[in-house]
Design an enzyme around this catalytic site. Structure first.
Site, PDB file in Angstrom:
ATOM      1  N   CYS A 254     -42.078   3.359  20.019  1.00  0.00           N
ATOM      2  CA  CYS A 254     -42.710   4.123  18.750  1.00  0.00           C
ATOM      3  C   CYS A 254     -43.365   3.143  17.847  1.00  0.00           C
ATOM      4  CB  CYS A 254     -41.605   5.049  18.192  1.00  0.00           C
ATOM      5  SG  CYS A 254     -40.335   4.505  17.372  1.00  0.00           S
TER       6      CYS A 254
ATOM      7  N   ASP B 248     -41.270   1.340  15.729  1.00  0.00           N
ATOM      8  CA  ASP B 248     -40.286   1.138  14.370  1.00  0.00           C
ATOM      9  C   ASP B 248     -39.515  -0.237  14.450  1.00  0.00           C
ATOM     10  OD1 ASP B 248     -41.006   3.883  13.785  1.00  0.00           O
ATOM     11  OD2 ASP B 248     -38.946   4.597  14.310  1.00  0.00           O
TER      12      ASP B 248
ATOM     13  N   CYS C 187     -41.616   5.630  10.546  1.00  0.00           N
ATOM     14  CA  CYS C 187     -41.650   6.866  10.296  1.00  0.00           C
ATOM     15  C   CYS C 187     -40.643   7.259   8.915  1.00  0.00           C
ATOM     16  CB  CYS C 187     -41.691   7.872  11.314  1.00  0.00           C
ATOM     17  SG  CYS C 187     -39.889   7.957  12.147  1.00  0.00           S
TER      18      CYS C 187
ATOM     19  N   CYS D 271     -34.105   7.087  15.630  1.00  0.00           N
ATOM     20  CA  CYS D 271     -33.939   6.210  14.510  1.00  0.00           C
ATOM     21  C   CYS D 271     -32.728   6.029  14.078  1.00  0.00           C
ATOM     22  CB  CYS D 271     -34.810   7.224  13.449  1.00  0.00           C
ATOM     23  SG  CYS D 271     -36.613   7.236  13.904  1.00  0.00           S
TER      24      CYS D 271
END
Length: 147
Positions: A34, A36, A60, A104
């Site tokens: 993603c 991150d 995000c 996350c």
């Protein structure tokens, strides 16, 4: 996808964002899937207590919120207690995350562990139960091939 009020609070008003000038340990982890990237800076005193902690995150809302909450969960703790902060503890403290954003919280856990690993290497000590850090949270996924 709906975020809890706590997630939005930590995203809109992140705690401990920034960088420490002379950190005791720094941990950086990412998620290639993603994009991150999370970096945690720890200031650890001579007795092994986390005196200060900062983070920098590219990602995000959930990535920023989990970083912020993770710093809140480890500040003031002894390194052995900080090691026990899991991705589930981060999720719980934020009143949950959407299933597609749980990775996350895993980034936050791994970034803390990576910073503790860096600290242990700098100090020449062993922190019981601490394993070498992953640079990507999917490093050990057997079903993924590298090209």
């Amino acid at each position: 996808m709906a975020y809890s009020e706590k997630v939005m609070e930590h995203f809109n008003n992140p705690r401990n964002m920034g960088e420490l000038e002379n950190p005791s340990g720094v941990g950086t982890v990412g998620n290639a899937q993603c994009g991150d990237i999370m970096r945690i800076y720890l200031d650890i005193d001579a007795d092994g207590f986390i005196h200060d902690v900062k983070f920098k995150t590219f990602g995000c809302a959930a990535a920023v919120a989990t970083s912020s909450m993770a710093t809140e969960l480890v500040i003031g703790k002894h390194i052995t207690d900080a090691l026990k902060v899991t991705n589930q503890a981060v999720c719980d403290a934020l009143d949950g995350l959407p299933a597609v954003k749980v990775h996350c919280s895993l980034l936050a856990e791994e970034a803390i562990h990576a910073a503790l690993w860096d600290y242990a290497e700098r100090e020449g000590i062993v922190i019981e139960g601490l394993e070498p850090p992953k640079h990507d949270i999917h490093e050990d996924d057997e079903d993924e091939e590298e090209y």
